[in-house]
Enzyme design. Structure first.
Site, PDB file in Angstrom:
ATOM      1  N   ARG A 105     -43.446 -26.545 -58.323  1.00  0.00           N
ATOM      2  CA  ARG A 105     -42.614 -27.584 -58.917  1.00  0.00           C
ATOM      3  C   ARG A 105     -43.499 -28.736 -59.390  1.00  0.00           C
ATOM      4  O   ARG A 105     -44.229 -29.328 -58.588  1.00  0.00           O
ATOM      5  CB  ARG A 105     -41.602 -28.080 -57.887  1.00  0.00           C
ATOM      6  CG  ARG A 105     -40.488 -28.883 -58.539  1.00  0.00           C
ATOM      7  CD  ARG A 105     -39.277 -28.888 -57.677  1.00  0.00           C
ATOM      8  NE  ARG A 105     -39.526 -29.748 -56.520  1.00  0.00           N
ATOM      9  CZ  ARG A 105     -38.632 -30.597 -56.046  1.00  0.00           C
ATOM     10  NH1 ARG A 105     -37.444 -30.681 -56.593  1.00  0.00           N
ATOM     11  NH2 ARG A 105     -38.905 -31.333 -54.998  1.00  0.00           N
ATOM     12  N   THR A 109     -42.024 -33.817 -63.591  1.00  0.00           N
ATOM     13  CA  THR A 109     -40.812 -33.371 -64.296  1.00  0.00           C
ATOM     14  C   THR A 109     -39.814 -32.708 -63.339  1.00  0.00           C
ATOM     15  O   THR A 109     -38.650 -32.519 -63.691  1.00  0.00           O
ATOM     16  CB  THR A 109     -41.166 -32.329 -65.377  1.00  0.00           C
ATOM     17  OG1 THR A 109     -41.675 -31.162 -64.714  1.00  0.00           O
ATOM     18  CG2 THR A 109     -42.212 -32.863 -66.346  1.00  0.00           C
ATOM     19  N   ASP A 201     -38.381 -24.037 -43.183  1.00  0.00           N
ATOM     20  CA  ASP A 201     -39.175 -23.522 -44.308  1.00  0.00           C
ATOM     21  C   ASP A 201     -39.559 -22.066 -44.014  1.00  0.00           C
ATOM     22  O   ASP A 201     -40.341 -21.788 -43.101  1.00  0.00           O
ATOM     23  CB  ASP A 201     -40.429 -24.388 -44.491  1.00  0.00           C
ATOM     24  CG  ASP A 201     -41.205 -23.981 -45.741  1.00  0.00           C
ATOM     25  OD1 ASP A 201     -41.315 -24.802 -46.664  1.00  0.00           O
ATOM     26  OD2 ASP A 201     -41.683 -22.812 -45.808  1.00  0.00           O
TER      27      ASP A 201
END
Ligand code: URA
Length: 210
Positions: A105, A109, A201
């Protein structure tokens, strides 16, 4: 045609998933449980695959026996947590072709950016099963499916372990033709994008990186 969302509520899947959610479950056990659940989910995500027949000589007589039709399946792991599901899938479908998609990621943005993509040939003629344990926002999964489609795949299924309603909605909007199979649909995402109650996670838990 599969429905858009399938939740595999089999008792063995649910029991193993509960053990995986427990934060005291050690890394090695977590990974083994994921592998075992992948076997059970593989059974469901491959349901309804096209079949043909071939002539087989049994010790008694010849018969037209059912076999999978078409090119070998392609399994595509979305790195890195996808590899945990991939291992279990390969136990059951050892001759499947295997691809990998890596996305990160972008901090500015917030969009997923591809850093790795290696897919089997003739992908347009294969059933593709993309695997990623956690369908959270759905942004990276939808981007991975975009990428797989750009390479020509037309028949894709998505397999995860846990899904959030937000991720399922995102996938349905972006890829209504891609059925999603999951072991559970959890309550929601928290403000950090974790599935709640979830299991934390998945990558860190399976690889011991926390
Ligand atoms: N990815 C994870 O590993 N866990 C979550 O809860 C959400 C995304």
């Amino acid at each position: 045609m599969m429905q858009h969302l399938t939740i595999v509520d089999h008792p063995l899947v649910q029991h193993k998933l509960s053990l995986m959610r427990d934060q005291s479950t050690p890394t090695a056990v977590f990974r083994q449980l994921l592998r075992e659940i992948a076997h059970l989910l593989a059974y469901e995500v491959t349901r309804g695959l096209p079949m043909t027949t071939k002539t087989v000589e049994t010790p008694l007589q010849s018969m037209e026996a059912p076999v999978l039709d078409g090119r070998k399946l392609a399994l595509v792991s979305i790195l890195r947590a996808g590899n945990g599901l991939l291992d279990g899938m390969l136990d059951l479908i050892p001759s499947a072709r295997v691809g990998f998609v890596g996305l990160y990621r972008d901090e500015d943005t917030l969009k997923p950016v591809q850093y790795y993509c290696k897919l089997p040939g003739e992908i347009d003629e294969r059933v593709v099963i993309a695997v990623d344990p956690m369908l959270a926002t759905g942004n990276s999964s939808a981007a991975a499916i975009d990428l797989i489609k750009k390479h020509g795949a037309k028949n894709i299924r998505f397999l995860c372990l846990l899904a959030a309603p937000e991720g399922v909605a995102r996938m349905k909007e972006a890829h209504p033709d891609v059925p999603v199979v999951t072991a559970a649909l959890d309550e929601r995402l928290n403000e950090l994008g974790y599935i709640v109650p979830g299991l934390g996670d998945a990558g860190d838990r399976m690889f011991g990186t926390k």
